[in-house]
Design an enzyme around this catalytic site. Sequence first.
Site, PDB file in Angstrom:
ATOM      1  CG  HIS A 297      -0.231   0.135   2.524  1.00 34.36           C
ATOM      2  ND1 HIS A 297       0.230  -0.948   3.223  1.00 34.36           N
ATOM      3  CD2 HIS A 297       0.138   1.209   3.259  1.00 34.36           C
ATOM      4  CE1 HIS A 297       0.837  -0.559   4.321  1.00 34.36           C
ATOM      5  NE2 HIS A 297       0.807   0.756   4.372  1.00 34.36           N
TER       6      HIS A 297
HETATM    7  C1  UD1 Z   1      -1.820   5.442   6.053  1.00 31.53           C
HETATM    8  C2  UD1 Z   1      -0.497   5.937   6.611  1.00 31.53           C
HETATM    9  C3  UD1 Z   1       0.576   4.887   6.372  1.00 31.53           C
HETATM   10  C4  UD1 Z   1       0.159   3.542   6.925  1.00 31.53           C
HETATM   11  C5  UD1 Z   1      -1.209   3.156   6.388  1.00 31.53           C
HETATM   12  C6  UD1 Z   1      -1.648   1.911   7.099  1.00 31.53           C
HETATM   13  C7  UD1 Z   1      -0.058   8.356   6.525  1.00 31.53           C
HETATM   14  C8  UD1 Z   1       0.673   9.428   5.818  1.00 31.53           C
HETATM   15  N1  UD1 Z   1      -0.057   7.143   5.920  1.00 31.53           N
HETATM   16  O1  UD1 Z   1      -1.677   5.303   4.642  1.00 31.53           O
HETATM   17  O2  UD1 Z   1       1.776   5.271   7.017  1.00 31.53           O
HETATM   18  O3  UD1 Z   1       1.115   2.579   6.555  1.00 31.53           O
HETATM   19  O4  UD1 Z   1      -2.146   4.205   6.660  1.00 31.53           O
HETATM   20  O5  UD1 Z   1      -2.679   1.258   6.492  1.00 31.53           O
HETATM   21  O6  UD1 Z   1      -0.595   8.589   7.580  1.00 31.53           O
HETATM   22  N2  UD1 Z   1      -9.219   4.878   2.359  1.00 31.53           N
HETATM   23  C9  UD1 Z   1     -10.453   4.287   2.380  1.00 31.53           C
HETATM   24  N3  UD1 Z   1     -10.957   3.888   3.585  1.00 31.53           N
HETATM   25  C10 UD1 Z   1     -10.303   4.055   4.747  1.00 31.53           C
HETATM   26  C11 UD1 Z   1      -9.045   4.681   4.723  1.00 31.53           C
HETATM   27  C12 UD1 Z   1      -8.516   5.074   3.510  1.00 31.53           C
HETATM   28  O7  UD1 Z   1     -11.098   4.114   1.340  1.00 31.53           O
HETATM   29  O8  UD1 Z   1     -10.832   3.664   5.801  1.00 31.53           O
HETATM   30  C13 UD1 Z   1      -8.644   5.279   1.044  1.00 31.53           C
HETATM   31  C14 UD1 Z   1      -8.992   6.712   0.659  1.00 31.53           C
HETATM   32  O9  UD1 Z   1      -9.168   6.745  -0.723  1.00 31.53           O
HETATM   33  C15 UD1 Z   1      -7.724   7.466   1.043  1.00 31.53           C
HETATM   34  C16 UD1 Z   1      -6.636   6.440   0.775  1.00 31.53           C
HETATM   35  O10 UD1 Z   1      -7.223   5.183   1.113  1.00 31.53           O
HETATM   36  O11 UD1 Z   1      -7.546   8.630   0.274  1.00 31.53           O
HETATM   37  C17 UD1 Z   1      -5.387   6.648   1.589  1.00 31.53           C
HETATM   38  O12 UD1 Z   1      -5.678   6.776   3.003  1.00 31.53           O
HETATM   39  P1  UD1 Z   1      -4.671   7.559   3.988  1.00 31.53           P
HETATM   40  O13 UD1 Z   1      -5.100   7.391   5.379  1.00 31.53           O
HETATM   41  O14 UD1 Z   1      -4.476   8.952   3.481  1.00 31.53           O
HETATM   42  O15 UD1 Z   1      -3.303   6.864   3.750  1.00 31.53           O
HETATM   43  P2  UD1 Z   1      -2.947   5.322   3.696  1.00 31.53           P
HETATM   44  O16 UD1 Z   1      -2.423   4.995   2.353  1.00 31.53           O
HETATM   45  O17 UD1 Z   1      -4.061   4.526   4.258  1.00 31.53           O
HETATM   46  N1  UDP Z   2      -3.342  -6.173   9.055  1.00 30.61           N
HETATM   47  C1  UDP Z   2      -4.615  -6.668   9.261  1.00 30.61           C
HETATM   48  N2  UDP Z   2      -5.370  -6.995   8.167  1.00 30.61           N
HETATM   49  C2  UDP Z   2      -4.896  -6.856   6.895  1.00 30.61           C
HETATM   50  C3  UDP Z   2      -3.604  -6.335   6.711  1.00 30.61           C
HETATM   51  C4  UDP Z   2      -2.850  -5.986   7.822  1.00 30.61           C
HETATM   52  O1  UDP Z   2      -5.063  -6.836  10.398  1.00 30.61           O
HETATM   53  O2  UDP Z   2      -5.628  -7.163   5.952  1.00 30.61           O
HETATM   54  C5  UDP Z   2      -2.541  -5.783  10.241  1.00 30.61           C
HETATM   55  C6  UDP Z   2      -1.172  -6.390  10.366  1.00 30.61           C
HETATM   56  O3  UDP Z   2      -1.220  -7.655  10.989  1.00 30.61           O
HETATM   57  C7  UDP Z   2      -0.452  -5.348  11.226  1.00 30.61           C
HETATM   58  C8  UDP Z   2      -1.068  -4.046  10.751  1.00 30.61           C
HETATM   59  O4  UDP Z   2      -2.307  -4.391  10.146  1.00 30.61           O
HETATM   60  O5  UDP Z   2      -0.767  -5.544  12.597  1.00 30.61           O
HETATM   61  C9  UDP Z   2      -0.182  -3.339   9.780  1.00 30.61           C
HETATM   62  O6  UDP Z   2      -0.869  -2.269   9.225  1.00 30.61           O
HETATM   63  P1  UDP Z   2      -0.547  -1.654   7.796  1.00 30.61           P
HETATM   64  O7  UDP Z   2       0.200  -2.622   6.961  1.00 30.61           O
HETATM   65  O8  UDP Z   2      -1.825  -1.109   7.276  1.00 30.61           O
HETATM   66  O9  UDP Z   2       0.365  -0.394   8.162  1.00 30.61           O
HETATM   67  P2  UDP Z   2       1.928  -0.188   8.379  1.00 30.61           P
HETATM   68  O10 UDP Z   2       2.377  -1.122   9.437  1.00 30.61           O
HETATM   69  O11 UDP Z   2       2.590  -0.387   7.062  1.00 30.61           O
HETATM   70  O12 UDP Z   2       2.042   1.249   8.770  1.00 30.61           O
END
Ligand code: UD1
Ligand code: UDP
Length: 368
Positions: free
Chosen positions: A207
């Site tokens: 992601h």
């Molecule tokens: C965020 C964090 C990243 C983390 C990730 C974990 C920042 C800068 N990034 O990235 O460090 O690894 O979360 O998963 O804080 N969206 C949905 N539903 C949701 C949430 C997001 O549809 O519940 C979609 C939206 O289109 C949104 C996009 O995902 O614009 C990105 O969401 P955002 O929270 O901005 O960043 P992540 O890529 O999720």
């Molecule tokens: N995770 C989860 N379901 C999923 C993918 C990840 O529960 O489908 C959990 C994973 O085990 C870990 C956390 O989400 O505990 C990691 O989150 P993510 O990869 O979104 O963020 P990052 O660690 O890269 O910031």
Amino acid sequence: MLKKIILVAGARPNFMKIAPIYKALAATKRYQPILLHTGQHYDEKMSKIFFEELGMPEPDIYLGVGSGSHAEQTAKIMVEFEKVLQKEVPDLVMVVGDVNSTLACSIVAAKLLVPVAHVEAGLRSYDRTMPEEINRIVTDSISDLLFVSEPSGIYNLMKEGVPDEKVFFVGNVMIDSLAAHIHKANESKILEQLNLKPKTYTLVTLHRPSNVDEKSSLEKILRIFDAISKKSKIVFPIHPRTKKMLEQFGLMETVNRIGVQLIEPQGYIEFLKLMKEAQLVLTDSGGVQEETTVLQVPCLTMRENTERPITIEVGTNLLVGTDEAEVIDAAMKVLSGKVKKGLIPEKWDGRAAERIVAQLDEIFKSWD
Ligand code: UD1
Ligand code: UDP
């Protein structure tokens, strides 16, 4: 008087980190933990499910900020969080990880002179194109207490001139959650539900913007999937960002043609089970690098750097970069049985939250 601590969570990886701290604080009866959810993540499968599965109550405060550009999201959280701090006047704000919610709330607290504790401090990828790296550097620079999960964190903070008295090597709270839930995960029926056999599939999570926001990077990833899927079924619980980009670039048809088993983001228990039984994990997630290390499952991290070097130094993780041929080569090695053996890092023992509370007891004594 109970010490009032606001615990900030916003995005998926925050929930596993906050849950053990919340429970450890609540168990003491010396603290009043207040659970605050910014609403950075909001889909049921990215948020609510974790409160249920991790046994946390509903958040005391929900800011409901949702998605937006970095500035929009950070600013919205800051405006709402400032109101909360003015009303609640806590003794401490505790933030975890490196997401925009971490950054926004630490800045607001520091400006209102509320002490800030950062859990998972000191991690550095030394790659400032990563939004998380900016969040880490800013948060650490304004935090009063820095709780560190691995030795590189101590070293990085020392290099940045952070005084030793602020830095505490407590271990990894994410592993507290793993230790507390692995038994439940062992009983999960997710493999049967997905029609999967243990050690026959490759579990993927991708992601990071650097991997999924450009069409050419996604096309490359799909070619990697194509090669791997000849040897091992690809199971891909897809992050909403990645899903949005695949749809936007018209690549969903290719995903289906390759035979990738695309599934919704999984609950924590289900995902732990999927990791534990995977033949190979291919990821760019921070948390997954740590969890596969503890589960001792082979993990290939598709990034040029990692802020979690301990998972490479002692764990089962290999940093394979993003070069197509190299990723495929590394995957083939694992799938043909050449796996890296790993060890469990120091203080990744399920007791990090306990250590944090013990430190807080001492710190509050010295502050009073
Ligand atoms: C965020 C964090 C990243 C983390 C990730 C974990 C920042 C800068 N990034 O990235 O460090 O690894 O979360 O998963 O804080 N969206 C949905 N539903 C949701 C949430 C997001 O549809 O519940 C979609 C939206 O289109 C949104 C996009 O995902 O614009 C990105 O969401 P955002 O929270 O901005 O960043 P992540 O890529 O999720
Ligand atoms: N995770 C989860 N379901 C999923 C993918 C990840 O529960 O489908 C959990 C994973 O085990 C870990 C956390 O989400 O505990 C990691 O989150 P993510 O990869 O979104 O963020 P990052 O660690 O890269 O910031």
